[in-house]
Scaffold this active site. Structure first.
Site, PDB file in Angstrom:
ATOM      1  N   SER A 142      -7.834  -1.009  13.694  1.00  0.00           N
ATOM      2  CA  SER A 142      -8.824  -1.319  14.727  1.00  0.00           C
ATOM      3  C   SER A 142      -9.268  -0.055  15.452  1.00  0.00           C
ATOM      4  CB  SER A 142      -8.186  -2.276  15.737  1.00  0.00           C
ATOM      5  OG  SER A 142      -8.952  -2.323  16.909  1.00  0.00           O
ATOM      6  N   TYR A 167      -1.829  -4.611  21.507  1.00  0.00           N
ATOM      7  CA  TYR A 167      -2.614  -4.865  20.288  1.00  0.00           C
ATOM      8  C   TYR A 167      -2.879  -3.536  19.571  1.00  0.00           C
ATOM      9  CZ  TYR A 167      -6.664  -5.749  17.330  1.00  0.00           C
ATOM     10  OH  TYR A 167      -7.522  -5.796  16.254  1.00  0.00           O
TER      11      TYR A 167
HETATM   12  N1  NAD Z   1     -13.273  -8.936  14.736  1.00  0.00           N
HETATM   13  C1  NAD Z   1     -13.193  -7.683  15.190  1.00  0.00           C
HETATM   14  O1  NAD Z   1     -14.076  -7.205  15.915  1.00  0.00           O
HETATM   15  C2  NAD Z   1     -12.027  -6.805  14.803  1.00  0.00           C
HETATM   16  C3  NAD Z   1     -12.024  -5.481  15.259  1.00  0.00           C
HETATM   17  C4  NAD Z   1     -10.965  -4.664  14.896  1.00  0.00           C
HETATM   18  C5  NAD Z   1      -9.959  -5.139  14.094  1.00  0.00           C
HETATM   19  N2  NAD Z   1      -9.962  -6.430  13.678  1.00  0.00           N
HETATM   20  C6  NAD Z   1      -8.875  -6.902  12.819  1.00  0.00           C
HETATM   21  O2  NAD Z   1      -9.443  -7.500  11.671  1.00  0.00           O
HETATM   22  C7  NAD Z   1      -8.606  -8.567  11.214  1.00  0.00           C
HETATM   23  C8  NAD Z   1      -9.386  -9.856  11.125  1.00  0.00           C
HETATM   24  O3  NAD Z   1      -9.877 -10.176  12.417  1.00  0.00           O
HETATM   25  P1  NAD Z   1     -10.753 -11.456  12.715  1.00  0.00           P
HETATM   26  O4  NAD Z   1     -11.770 -11.061  13.721  1.00  0.00           O
HETATM   27  O5  NAD Z   1     -11.158 -12.088  11.452  1.00  0.00           O
HETATM   28  O6  NAD Z   1      -9.666 -12.366  13.475  1.00  0.00           O
HETATM   29  P2  NAD Z   1      -9.330 -13.925  13.333  1.00  0.00           P
HETATM   30  O7  NAD Z   1      -8.425 -14.242  14.462  1.00  0.00           O
HETATM   31  O8  NAD Z   1     -10.589 -14.706  13.194  1.00  0.00           O
HETATM   32  O9  NAD Z   1      -8.542 -14.012  11.963  1.00  0.00           O
HETATM   33  C9  NAD Z   1      -7.183 -13.678  11.831  1.00  0.00           C
HETATM   34  C10 NAD Z   1      -6.467 -14.819  11.132  1.00  0.00           C
HETATM   35  O10 NAD Z   1      -5.094 -14.432  10.962  1.00  0.00           O
HETATM   36  C11 NAD Z   1      -4.316 -15.602  11.049  1.00  0.00           C
HETATM   37  N3  NAD Z   1      -2.930 -15.265  11.398  1.00  0.00           N
HETATM   38  C12 NAD Z   1      -2.470 -14.823  12.599  1.00  0.00           C
HETATM   39  N4  NAD Z   1      -1.128 -14.702  12.546  1.00  0.00           N
HETATM   40  C13 NAD Z   1      -0.733 -15.040  11.283  1.00  0.00           C
HETATM   41  C14 NAD Z   1       0.522 -15.131  10.631  1.00  0.00           C
HETATM   42  N5  NAD Z   1       1.658 -14.826  11.279  1.00  0.00           N
HETATM   43  N6  NAD Z   1       0.561 -15.529   9.344  1.00  0.00           N
HETATM   44  C15 NAD Z   1      -0.582 -15.844   8.682  1.00  0.00           C
HETATM   45  N7  NAD Z   1      -1.808 -15.795   9.263  1.00  0.00           N
HETATM   46  C16 NAD Z   1      -1.873 -15.398  10.555  1.00  0.00           C
HETATM   47  C17 NAD Z   1      -4.986 -16.454  12.124  1.00  0.00           C
HETATM   48  O11 NAD Z   1      -4.692 -17.828  11.965  1.00  0.00           O
HETATM   49  C18 NAD Z   1      -6.467 -16.122  11.913  1.00  0.00           C
HETATM   50  O12 NAD Z   1      -7.137 -17.152  11.207  1.00  0.00           O
HETATM   51  C19 NAD Z   1      -7.437  -8.622  12.195  1.00  0.00           C
HETATM   52  O13 NAD Z   1      -6.391  -7.853  11.660  1.00  0.00           O
HETATM   53  C20 NAD Z   1      -7.993  -7.960  13.436  1.00  0.00           C
HETATM   54  O14 NAD Z   1      -6.968  -7.421  14.230  1.00  0.00           O
HETATM   55  C21 NAD Z   1     -10.984  -7.284  14.015  1.00  0.00           C
END
Ligand code: NAD
Length: 350
Positions: A142, A167
């Site tokens: 991130s 985080y």
């Molecule tokens: N969306 C953004 O702007 C952004 C920015 C930087 C980093 N990220 C990273 O990108 C990735 C995807 O983010 P997103 O926006 O799709 O988030 P999201 O919350 O929509 O998706 C993450 C999914 O992971 C699942 N999850 C959480 N804990 C779990 C576990 N213990 N076992 C199995 N599944 C689990 C959740 O149920 C969720 O559906 C994440 O790693 C997030 O930290 C996202």
């Protein structure tokens, strides 16, 4: 190629799996389907790919009823044994690990979840890659790892030792763990530092979703740091293209790596991190105006101070990504926001 994509009930994982399937790859999607936000949206994403809610059962692979090369399994990544069994059975070529507990603000109130879902779960994924070798492990980091850095744009060659939320610390820890395993067990790993991703099927806890909801209800939106924020908002399709370009190119050792002047973004081991961001930051107020335009309705604003853990600006330096993959995210904000508002109005039948 056979992919494991984790987090496929989530925003980015859903889009990544969809694109892999469109180009003809085989995919197993995995998610715990937790209720950090509206679970109906998660099941709707799964249903959109032919995984029906009533068939989802913990630990059981479900066949998509619309895409023959797609199966889904509900698993908690913080529990190792079932994951090891899945790897042993499926023999994945590539793992794209996107599941995590996302959100900066939530990490101030629920720190334990970040250890379970981001640290222990990451260890389990990388241990599985150790005992059931894959060609490449790609995982989500991130932009928040840049923490209190003020030197812009943020470069993967900058030090990221000053996270300002748990985080961010959990994501930085993933990068450190990945480096260790790349070094010790020769696992090619690439970490992707995503910069504020937005678009259709997005996350209800993120600004665009919250703004849209509030504006449609005629309620004030919460504008932090009195609107004095700049973000490198990155459209989901750009993120997906970047993820696939990177996934197709397993990390390799940097032949020019100089241990006397170690570059944090690469290594003698098959390890790499990239920024994936639009590299053209937008003022929060301009983002809000794009939402107003997309909805044809003006926002009422509640101007508030900066939230603890948040950063006032982000800007990605993406020259490594461009050099290695020939790809640069470039969707203009108005176009991306319009795609989101169109999706939102249709999905919620507004
Ligand atoms: N969306 C953004 O702007 C952004 C920015 C930087 C980093 N990220 C990273 O990108 C990735 C995807 O983010 P997103 O926006 O799709 O988030 P999201 O919350 O929509 O998706 C993450 C999914 O992971 C699942 N999850 C959480 N804990 C779990 C576990 N213990 N076992 C199995 N599944 C689990 C959740 O149920 C969720 O559906 C994440 O790693 C997030 O930290 C996202």
């Amino acid at each position: 190629m056979k992919y494991l994509v984790t987090g496929t009930a989530g925003f980015i994982g859903f889009h990544v799996a969809k694109k892999l399937l469109e180009r003809g790859d085989e995919v197993v999607g995995l998610d715990i389907v937790n209720d950090y936000y509206d679970i109906n949206l998660k099941y709707a994403r799964l249903a959109n790919m032919g995984i029906q809610r009533d068939l989802v059962k913990k630990g059981e692979l479900v066949q998509s009823d619309t895409v023959p090369s797609y199966r889904f399994i509900q698993l908690d990544l913080s529990v190792k044994e079932p994951l090891l069994a899945l790897f042993a059975q499926e023999k994945f070529d590539v793992v794209i690990h996107l599941a995590a507990q996302a959100g900066v603000r939530y990490s101030l109130t629920h720190p334990e979840v970040y250890i379970e879902s981001n640290i222990i779960s990451f260890l389990n994924i990388i241990e599985c890659c150790r005992f059931h070798p894959v060609k490449h492990l790609v995982y989500a980091s991130s932009s928040s790892v840049y923490g209190s850095n003020e030197k812009m744009p943020f470069s993967t060659s900058d030090s990221v030792d000053h996270p300002i939320s748990l985080y961010a610390a959990s994501k930085k820890s993933n990068e450190l763990m990945a480096h260790t395993y790349s070094h010790l067990f020769n696992i090619p790993t690439t970490g992707l530092r995503f910069f504020t991703v937005y678009g259709p099927w997005g996350r209800p806890d993120m600004a665009l979703f919250l703004f849209t909801e509030a504006i449609l209800k005629g309620e004030p939106i919460q504008v932090f740091n009195h609107g004095n924020m700049k973000r490198d908002f990155t459209y989901i399709d750009d993120i997906v293209k970047g993820v696939l370009k990177v996934a197709d190119r397993p990390a390799s050792p940097n032949a020019d790596f100089d241990s006397q002047k170690p570059d944090p973004g690469s290594s003698k081991a098959p390890y790499k991190v990239y920024n994936i961001g639009n590299s053209s930051p937008v003022l929060l107020m301009d983002y809000i105006h794009a939402v107003e335009k997309g909805l044809g309705k003006e926002a009422k604003m509640n101007l508030l101070p900066l939230q603890p853990g948040d950063v006032p600006a982000s800007h990605a330096e993406v020259s490594d990504l461009v050099r290695d993959t020939g790809y640069k995210p470039d969707t203009p904000i108005e176009q991306g926001v319009r795609s989101f508002t169109e999706w939102y109005l249709d999905y919620y039948k507004k």
